[in-house]
Design a protein around this motif. Structure first.
Motif, short mmCIF file in Angstrom:
data_model
loop_
_atom_site.label_atom_id
_atom_site.label_comp_id
_atom_site.label_asym_id
_atom_site.label_seq_id
_atom_site.Cartn_x
_atom_site.Cartn_y
_atom_site.Cartn_z
N PRO A 1 -7.51 -1.54 4.42
CA PRO A 1 -7.04 -2.77 5.07
C PRO A 1 -5.72 -2.58 5.82
CG PRO A 1 -6.86 -2.93 2.67
CD PRO A 1 -7.64 -1.71 2.97
N VAL A 2 -4.90 -1.66 5.34
CA VAL A 2 -3.64 -1.41 6.05
C VAL A 2 -3.92 -0.89 7.44
CG1 VAL A 2 -1.50 -0.09 6.06
CG2 VAL A 2 -2.39 -0.98 3.92
N ALA A 3 -4.78 0.13 7.52
CA ALA A 3 -5.06 0.72 8.82
C ALA A 3 -5.67 -0.31 9.76
CB ALA A 3 -6.00 1.91 8.66
N PHE A 4 -6.58 -1.13 9.24
CA PHE A 4 -7.30 -2.02 10.17
C PHE A 4 -6.70 -3.39 10.33
CE2 PHE A 4 -10.35 1.25 9.07
CZ PHE A 4 -10.68 1.67 10.35
N TYR A 5 -5.98 -3.88 9.31
CA TYR A 5 -5.35 -5.19 9.47
C TYR A 5 -3.90 -5.04 9.94
CZ TYR A 5 -3.65 -9.86 8.56
OH TYR A 5 -3.08 -11.10 8.70
N ALA B 1 0.83 -1.20 0.00
CA ALA B 1 0.00 0.00 0.00
C ALA B 1 0.87 1.25 0.00
CB ALA B 1 -0.90 -0.01 1.23
N PHE B 2 1.93 1.22 0.76
CA PHE B 2 2.84 2.37 0.85
C PHE B 2 3.33 2.76 -0.55
CE2 PHE B 2 7.32 3.72 2.32
CZ PHE B 2 6.92 5.03 2.50
N GLY B 3 3.84 1.76 -1.29
CA GLY B 3 4.37 2.04 -2.61
C GLY B 3 3.30 2.55 -3.57
N LEU C 1 0.41 7.32 6.47
CA LEU C 1 -0.17 6.26 7.30
C LEU C 1 0.46 4.92 6.95
CD1 LEU C 1 -2.47 5.07 9.15
CD2 LEU C 1 -3.81 4.88 7.07
N CYS C 2 0.50 4.58 5.66
CA CYS C 2 1.04 3.28 5.27
C CYS C 2 2.54 3.20 5.53
CB CYS C 2 0.75 3.01 3.80
SG CYS C 2 -1.01 2.93 3.47
#
Lengths: 56, 799
Positions: B224-228, B187-189, B279-280
């Motif tokens: 999904p990144v924030a929550f998983y 997600a970051f990339g 965030l990511c």
């Protein structure tokens, strides 16, 4: 501008492809032992000796 | 083909194991072997066409000299089988063994080619770092027992103990963490890629639709990144709040929530593009730190308890037949047989045979004790000599040793992922950040600005202590790795922090300050002539008593045999025999020295023709460099010595230790534990250095327990640090290193605070742009991580 949409979709598909490849690699256990394969790959397959060829 | 040569030559090494061949020498096919065992392995490998083994590494084999033959009958027992096999059906069985002998690439190659030796083995796979092999085999063609015997025959005896039977799956690097980090990285990339136009201020805004599309895709990816990926931080923060504590995860979780909420709000309300990239990135770096920490751990198991010492099974006598039985199934009243070198697993009464019990494992007393029929023997003793038959009086979990161990198990500390130093800091950090946020919002509200919400959230975002959370795990993690290379294995990063606070070091004597296997023997008294020496050698040669054997070895390897008349071995006294018409008696002071007031069990007296001529005394030898080690340590620490042994070496020890050190003898395991508690109650931070099970309680009770192990992979009590015995002199460096690490962490904290101050100073003015945040966060993490890595590396190099 419609070309951008195509690019966007293609890039997302490629990215998701990599994501799934990653998920598969985790599932198949590739991250559990990341040292041994580096040693294992250095072993040569020994050419068959005459005896074995005869047996076959 | 095969000849045994007895002449002495130096520098000849066994083709298989590389050990010097001194006693025995076997020539076979122009190759030299040190013992039959090594030659047998060579033959097996040759038959299987596996001689590449010797080409991959030079002399890769495992020596057979120090191994005792074991019995594997218990592997035919159905319960044991079921516990060991990780999978079985009609035909296929899969089993994992821990093989401590694995040490080189040739081992790996050989073990993965087992199928060439025995075609019933379908495949085998080695995990080199864990020293594990997973074997898939045909249950019908080869039994588990035969498989283990095969491994043993080629020098890789699996280490199987009760402990392993209980926990089936060893701890693995959690897949969940790998998923989390993969997702965050992905997600970051991608979010950065999609935000590129934004970063460079490119004008694709002209078409409203597109920027909206990009932003919505970003939300889709980031959710999904924030929550998983971030879920562990939420859980941990929640737990810590529930305990009314503020750990470092609280501000992190707060930062993540604010980041996500604000970004979604901005995108939905079309007022901005949000901070989803930050965030990511934040979660990606945080998880990297976590994975780094976790990867370092599970090389060695530190949670060893008595079960890892005990054999899996024991021979039980039933209807006059010996049956191999798992020791959990041994009940009161059963009759068991214990052979030479075997550990007595349960408290029992000796009913047949001469007991000669070495209790060093359980009590630290180094001399074997003779037991006779009817005597009680306790679990943890090792029988030396002939096989003995015992009647069980307590089952395994009620034996004295087991209970002793369980008494020591005080409540395990609450599980915590954090270093104490970070934890203490975050107690102040979070309230300060909240105060700044509150103050800034109030001021802006006061000034009548309408961006109070933006300012407050910006502060919380930029204050998110990512770099702070990374510095301690990376510093201590690197330190752990470096120490591992020095064969000093540390249980967790917290231990290194704890080491830096130690002010009192307590040593055990036997096996810790002294070599556990070397004893100096010297003779005092009337000078013995050659004839007498030969006579004593011949007499002691007749006996299996460990002291006799040691005297014999000290006198010479093989002296001329003499005829002995009337040889007698007297239980608990010694031995006697007549040689050349002179009566020789060799034995304890109690027996021979009638006027003795004190009986020292480490002295053996000699009487020739009814006249006492002298005695041999045994002294454990101190480790090399002990003097300088103690001098080094005494400059910064108070030292103490607790010995389970008698006072015979008091004088030497008092000389070595600085004046005023606490030196106590005849300490039972419980006494040692009490001394440590007393020191701790006097506000001391105590480190205990010990080796045997007799130190187990003290090792656990101490702030840091260091166990000295002759063999890293076996026989050491539960502790925080396992130090290879030949690295004993590393102790002062270890202490110094831990102090440097603590300093490095403090400096890295200052660096990350500087970043926070810069970020917050922008945020309070309402100047924090998404691009700025997206740059500042990774940069701060990367600088801190590279600083600590470099600093630890330099410190370790100059160690």
């Amino acid at each position: 501008m419609s070309v951008l949409i195509i690019l966007l979709i293609v890039s997302l598909i490629v990215a998701l492809g990599f994501l799934f490849a990653f998920l598969w690699s985790v599932r198949s256990g590739q991250y559990e032992d990341d040292y041994t394969p580096s040693v294992r790959m250095l072993f040569d397959n020994k050419p068959k000796t005459n005896k074995e060829i005869d047996n076959n | 083909m095969q000849t045994i040569i007895n002449e002495q030559k130096k520098d000849l090494h066994c083709f298989h194991c590389g050990e010097e061949c001194d006693d025995e020498r076997i020539n076979f096919e122009d190759k030299l072997f040190c013992c039959q065992g090594c030659k047998t392995v060579y033959q097996i490998l040759e038959e299987g066409d596996l001689c590449d083994y010797y080409e991959l590494e030079k002399m890769p084999g495992i020596s057979f000299k120090n191994t005792t033959s074991k019995r594997f009958e218990y592997l035919d027992n159905e319960t044991v089988k079921e516990q060991l096999l990780s999978f079985q059906d009609e035909e296929v069985g899969i089993v994992s063994f821990y093989l401590p002998q694995i040490h080189c690439s040739a081992c790996l190659w050989l073990l993965e080619n087992l199928f060439k030796i025995n075609p019933s083995i379908k495949s085998s796979r080695v995990d080199f770092l864990k020293k594990e092999v997973r074997i898939n085999f045909n249950l019908k063609e080869i039994s588990l027992k035969e498989l283990v015997e095969l491994l043993t025959k080629i020098g890789y005896e699996p280490s199987i103990n009760l402990d392993q039977l209980d926990k089936k799956s060893p701890k693995k690097l959690s897949r969940r963490l790998v998923y989390q980090i993969g997702l965050a990285g992905f997600a970051f990339g991608n979010i950065m890629l999609l935000s590129l136009p934004e970063y460079f201020g490119l004008d694709i805004q002209s078409s409203e639709q597109f920027s909206e599309w990009f932003n919505w895709i970003n939300i889709l990816i980031a959710t999904p990144v924030a929550f998983y990926s971030g879920s562990d931080y939420f859980k941990s923060a929640w737990r810590s709040l529930a305990q009314k504590r503020l750990n470092i995860d609280v501000p992190i979780a707060l930062g993540v929530i604010v980041l996500y909420a604000r970004s979604v709000y901005e995108i939905v309300s079309k007022t901005g593009v949000g901070y989803l990239d930050s965030l990511c990135g934040l979660l990606f770096f945080l998880l990297l730190g976590r994975i780094f920490q976790e990867k370092i751990y599970h090389r060695l198991s530190f949670e060893r308890d008595y079960r890892s010492y005990f054999p899996v099974s024991i021979s039980k006598i039933e209807n006059e037949v010996e049956i191999s039985t798992p020791i959990q199934e041994i009940k009161k009243g059963d009759k068991i047989v214990v052979r030479n070198g075997e550990l007595i697993p349960v408290d029992s009464i000796l009913i047949k045979g001469k007991g000669n019990i070495d209790n060093s494992f359980a009590t630290g007393e180094s001399k074997p004790i003779a037991k006779q029929s009817g005597d009680k023997v306790y679990a943890g003793g090792r029988q030396i000599g002939e096989a003995i038959t015992l009647e069980v009086i307590h089952a395994l979990n009620q034996s004295k040793l087991t209970q002793l161990w369980e008494d020591y198990e005080y409540e395990s500390e609450e599980f915590s992922n954090f270093s104490k130093i970070t934890d203490n800091l975050s107690q102040y950090f979070t309230p300060i950040i909240l105060l700044i946020t509150l103050a800034a919002s109030l001021i802006h509200f006061w000034l009548g600005h309408n961006n109070v919400f933006e300012i407050a959230s910006a502060i919380l975002i930029v204050a998110c202590p990512c770099a702070l959370a990374l510095s301690a795990p990376f510093t201590f993690g690197h330190a752990l790795r470096w120490l591992g290379k020095e064969e000093c294995f540390v249980k967790s990063t917290q231990v290194i922090e704890e080491l830096a606070n130690i002010n009192h070091i307590v040593f055990d004597k036997t096996g810790t300050l002294t070599y556990s296997d070397q004893e100096k023997i010297h003779y005092e008294g009337k000078k013995l002539n050659e004839e007498e020496i030969i006579a004593i050698w011949n007499l002691t040669n007749q006996s299996n008593h460990p002291l006799s054997r040691k005297i014999k070895e000290s006198l010479g390897k093989s002296l001329a045999p003499l005829e002995i008349e009337n040889f007698r071995e007297l239980e608990g006294k010694g031995l006697e025999g007549t040689i050349n018409n002179r009566l020789f008696r060799i034995g304890s002071a109690k027996w021979l020295k009638k006027d003795a007031k004190e009986f020292n069990s480490s002295e053996v007296y000699i009487e020739i023709a009814s006249a006492l001529v002298g005695h041999f005394s045994f002294e454990s030898q101190f480790r090399k460099g002990l003097g300088t080690l103690i001098q080094d340590l005494s400059q910064h620490y108070r030292l103490s010595l607790l010995s389970g042994d008698n006072q015979s070496q008091e004088f030497i020890l008092k000389e070595k230790f600085p004046e005023g050190s606490l030196i106590l003898f005849n300490q039972a395991p419980q006494d040692k534990l009490n001394v440590i508690s007393k020191l701790q109650s006097e506000k001391n931070k105590v480190m205990m250095v010990g080796d045997g099970l007799n130190d187990a309680g003290a090792l656990k009770k101490a702030n840091v327990g260091v166990s000295i192990a002759e063999n890293i992979n076996s026989f050491s009590p539960a502790s925080d640090i396992i130090l290879n015995a030949n690295q004993f002199n590393f102790l002062p460096q270890l202490m110094k290193f831990s102090l440097s690490c603590k300093r490095i962490v403090i400096v890295s904290f200052i660096i990350s605070f500087l970043y926070n101050i810069i970020g917050i100073s922008f945020a309070v003015q309402g100047l924090l742009s998404p691009v700025f945040a997206a740059i500042l966060m990774p940069v701060s993490s990367i600088t801190v991580v590279s600083f600590v890595s470099l600093a630890v590396w330099i410190k370790a190099k100059t160690l």
